[in-house]
Scaffold this active site. Structure first.
Site, mmCIF file in Angstrom:
data_model
loop_
_atom_site.group_PDB
_atom_site.id
_atom_site.type_symbol
_atom_site.label_atom_id
_atom_site.label_comp_id
_atom_site.label_asym_id
_atom_site.label_seq_id
_atom_site.Cartn_x
_atom_site.Cartn_y
_atom_site.Cartn_z
ATOM 1 N N GLU A 159 10.151 -6.495 -10.737
ATOM 2 C CA GLU A 159 11.501 -6.567 -10.173
ATOM 3 C C GLU A 159 11.780 -8.006 -9.731
ATOM 4 O O GLU A 159 10.889 -8.696 -9.232
ATOM 5 C CB GLU A 159 11.625 -5.618 -8.988
ATOM 6 C CG GLU A 159 13.039 -5.554 -8.394
ATOM 7 C CD GLU A 159 13.150 -4.602 -7.224
ATOM 8 O OE1 GLU A 159 14.284 -4.180 -6.923
ATOM 9 O OE2 GLU A 159 12.116 -4.284 -6.603
ATOM 10 N N HIS B 290 6.838 -7.712 -2.864
ATOM 11 C CA HIS B 290 6.328 -6.374 -2.563
ATOM 12 C C HIS B 290 5.739 -5.656 -3.771
ATOM 13 O O HIS B 290 5.930 -6.069 -4.916
ATOM 14 C CB HIS B 290 7.402 -5.507 -1.897
ATOM 15 C CG HIS B 290 8.530 -5.069 -2.790
ATOM 16 N ND1 HIS B 290 9.788 -5.634 -2.724
ATOM 17 C CD2 HIS B 290 8.616 -4.107 -3.755
ATOM 18 C CE1 HIS B 290 10.588 -5.037 -3.603
ATOM 19 N NE2 HIS B 290 9.885 -4.108 -4.245
ATOM 20 N N GLU C 17 6.293 -1.195 -0.559
ATOM 21 C CA GLU C 17 7.450 -0.306 -0.672
ATOM 22 C C GLU C 17 6.967 1.086 -1.062
ATOM 23 O O GLU C 17 6.317 1.266 -2.095
ATOM 24 C CB GLU C 17 8.436 -0.811 -1.729
ATOM 25 C CG GLU C 17 9.612 0.137 -1.970
ATOM 26 C CD GLU C 17 10.478 -0.236 -3.157
ATOM 27 O OE1 GLU C 17 11.289 0.611 -3.584
ATOM 28 O OE2 GLU C 17 10.338 -1.369 -3.670
ATOM 29 N N HIS D 227 6.269 -0.875 -9.498
ATOM 30 C CA HIS D 227 6.482 -2.269 -9.892
ATOM 31 C C HIS D 227 5.946 -3.215 -8.834
ATOM 32 O O HIS D 227 5.634 -2.815 -7.718
ATOM 33 C CB HIS D 227 7.981 -2.549 -10.106
ATOM 34 C CG HIS D 227 8.821 -2.309 -8.886
ATOM 35 N ND1 HIS D 227 9.549 -1.155 -8.690
ATOM 36 C CD2 HIS D 227 9.068 -3.070 -7.779
ATOM 37 C CE1 HIS D 227 10.192 -1.211 -7.537
ATOM 38 N NE2 HIS D 227 9.917 -2.377 -6.961
ATOM 39 N N ARG E 134 -5.080 5.002 -16.740
ATOM 40 C CA ARG E 134 -5.481 3.828 -15.958
ATOM 41 C C ARG E 134 -4.513 2.676 -16.188
ATOM 42 O O ARG E 134 -3.999 2.484 -17.279
ATOM 43 C CB ARG E 134 -6.893 3.395 -16.331
ATOM 44 C CG ARG E 134 -7.974 4.342 -15.889
ATOM 45 C CD ARG E 134 -9.335 3.666 -15.817
ATOM 46 N NE ARG E 134 -9.669 2.991 -17.057
ATOM 47 C CZ ARG E 134 -10.535 1.996 -17.150
ATOM 48 N NH1 ARG E 134 -11.135 1.533 -16.070
ATOM 49 N NH2 ARG E 134 -10.810 1.445 -18.314
ATOM 50 N N ASN F 192 10.997 10.557 -3.493
ATOM 51 C CA ASN F 192 12.033 11.351 -4.134
ATOM 52 C C ASN F 192 12.140 12.684 -3.409
ATOM 53 O O ASN F 192 11.132 13.393 -3.250
ATOM 54 C CB ASN F 192 11.691 11.556 -5.615
ATOM 55 C CG ASN F 192 11.735 10.254 -6.390
ATOM 56 O OD1 ASN F 192 12.778 9.635 -6.527
ATOM 57 N ND2 ASN F 192 10.579 9.817 -6.882
ATOM 58 N N GLU G 274 -3.978 -9.643 -8.397
ATOM 59 C CA GLU G 274 -5.281 -9.622 -9.048
ATOM 60 C C GLU G 274 -5.137 -8.977 -10.425
ATOM 61 O O GLU G 274 -4.723 -7.825 -10.548
ATOM 62 C CB GLU G 274 -6.294 -8.834 -8.221
ATOM 63 C CG GLU G 274 -7.658 -8.697 -8.897
ATOM 64 C CD GLU G 274 -8.607 -7.765 -8.167
ATOM 65 O OE1 GLU G 274 -9.615 -7.354 -8.778
ATOM 66 O OE2 GLU G 274 -8.340 -7.426 -6.992
#
Length: 317
Positions: free
Chosen positions: A305, A11, A72, A259, A96, A76, A231
């Site tokens: 992750e 993900h 994902e 991530h 960027r 918050n 990519e």
């Protein structure tokens, strides 16, 4: 033991301001399905995992940890009511870094027309610029969502969201040689395609966990219809420019992209392998309260992750 050929690019995480608006966009406009929701009231955040899960989906019906092409969304608590809160999309200087996610669709002209008619804003329409075969829609937070044709047969005036793919995630890299080495040698990805754009002075590298023995690198066949592709975008000369200060990883302020995540066959063994390879850690398994996730840093300080594929093996923690 751990076998990198079993790893999956599971993900990509994006922070969102208002989950209602984001979920409506990704579900109603792009046809994704919420696979899983994790709410953490004590820490005041909620996670939403979305993917294509219809009858023609590439990973339909699979366990969430045993599939690729998941998005994902991290919310918050309270950001939706905060007039000052705004995510960093990764596409404006000096922040960027992350560029976009990409969805491949069966009928790109019809999909773009439908999105425009429903009021979705575009960074680039099909008719804009030189490339007439790609478009960039904007989600409610302004993240870029590239739209490409999956190269499947088109049916006039018909589109089936169950055939869409969350095809790839783009991040910018400073030194392609170092980044390719990390993603291939450390994470076990394979180079699927390279696209050089001499006039604009940039090169794209597409990587993923493709185990088809008949696949030919740079053939172009099938890549548009994959999920779980990474990519890497290299703007020529950044690796030699002493004035270039690097890319924004999305986790330093201002935040946005969080991530990418790889699921592995044996979490403990994979982390032991990463340790032997000398990776830079953001979080080891033994750090903090969550003993079932680790984070390593790539060559540009993006977070990766690492979690257990529960279909292959249940992690003890």
């Amino acid at each position: 033991m751990t076998d990198p050929s079993t790893y999956k690019f599971n993900h990509t995480m994006l922070r969102v301001k208002d989950p209602k608006a984001s979920l409506a966009f990704y579900q109603d406009q792009l046809g994704m399905t919420v696979l899983k929701t994790w709410d953490f009231p004590e820490a005041k955040f909620c996670l939403y995992f979305l993917a294509y899960d219809g009858p023609k989906a590439l990973n339909a019906g699979k366990d969430w940890s045993d599939r690729e092409g998941i998005l994902e969304l991290t919310h918050n608590y309270g950001t939706e009511d905060d007039a000052e809160y705004k995510v960093s999309t990764g596409n404006a200087d000096p922040y960027r870094g992350f560029g976009h996610i990409c969805v491949s669709v069966d009928n790109i002209d019809l999909v773009c027309d439908k999105l425009i008619d429903s009021g979705v804003k575009f960074q680039k329409k099909l008719t804009d610029g030189r490339q007439k075969d790609i478009a960039f829609a904007l989600d409610p937070d302004g993240y870029w969502v590239e739209l490409i044709w999956s190269r499947t047969p088109k049916v006039e005036n018909v589109t089936d969201p169950s055939s869409y793919r969350l095809n790839h995630t783009m991040i910018r890299v400073r030194d392609p040689e170092k980044s390719l080495k990390f993603y291939q040698d450390v994470l076990g990805m394979k180079l699927l395609r390279t696209a050089e754009h001499e006039a604009a002075k940039f090169t794209l590298y597409f990587l993923g966990y493709n185990n088809d023995p008949n696949f030919v690198v740079n053939s172009g066949i099938g890549v548009h219809n994959f999920e779980g592709v990474l990519e890497l975008t290299w703007n020529w000369g950044t690796e030699k420019d002493p004035e270039f200060k690097g890319y924004h990883n999305g986790n330093d302020q201002p935040q946005g992209f969080g991530h990418i995540c790889v699921t592995v066959d044996d979490l403990d063994a994979a982390c032991e392998r990463f340790e032997k390879l000398g990776v830079n850690w953001k979080k080891r398994l033994t750090d903090g309260r969550m003993k079932n996730v680790a984070f390593i840093l790539d060559e540009d300080n993006y977070w990766v992750e690492v979690i257990q594929n529960d279909v292959i093996k249940k992690h003890t923690n």
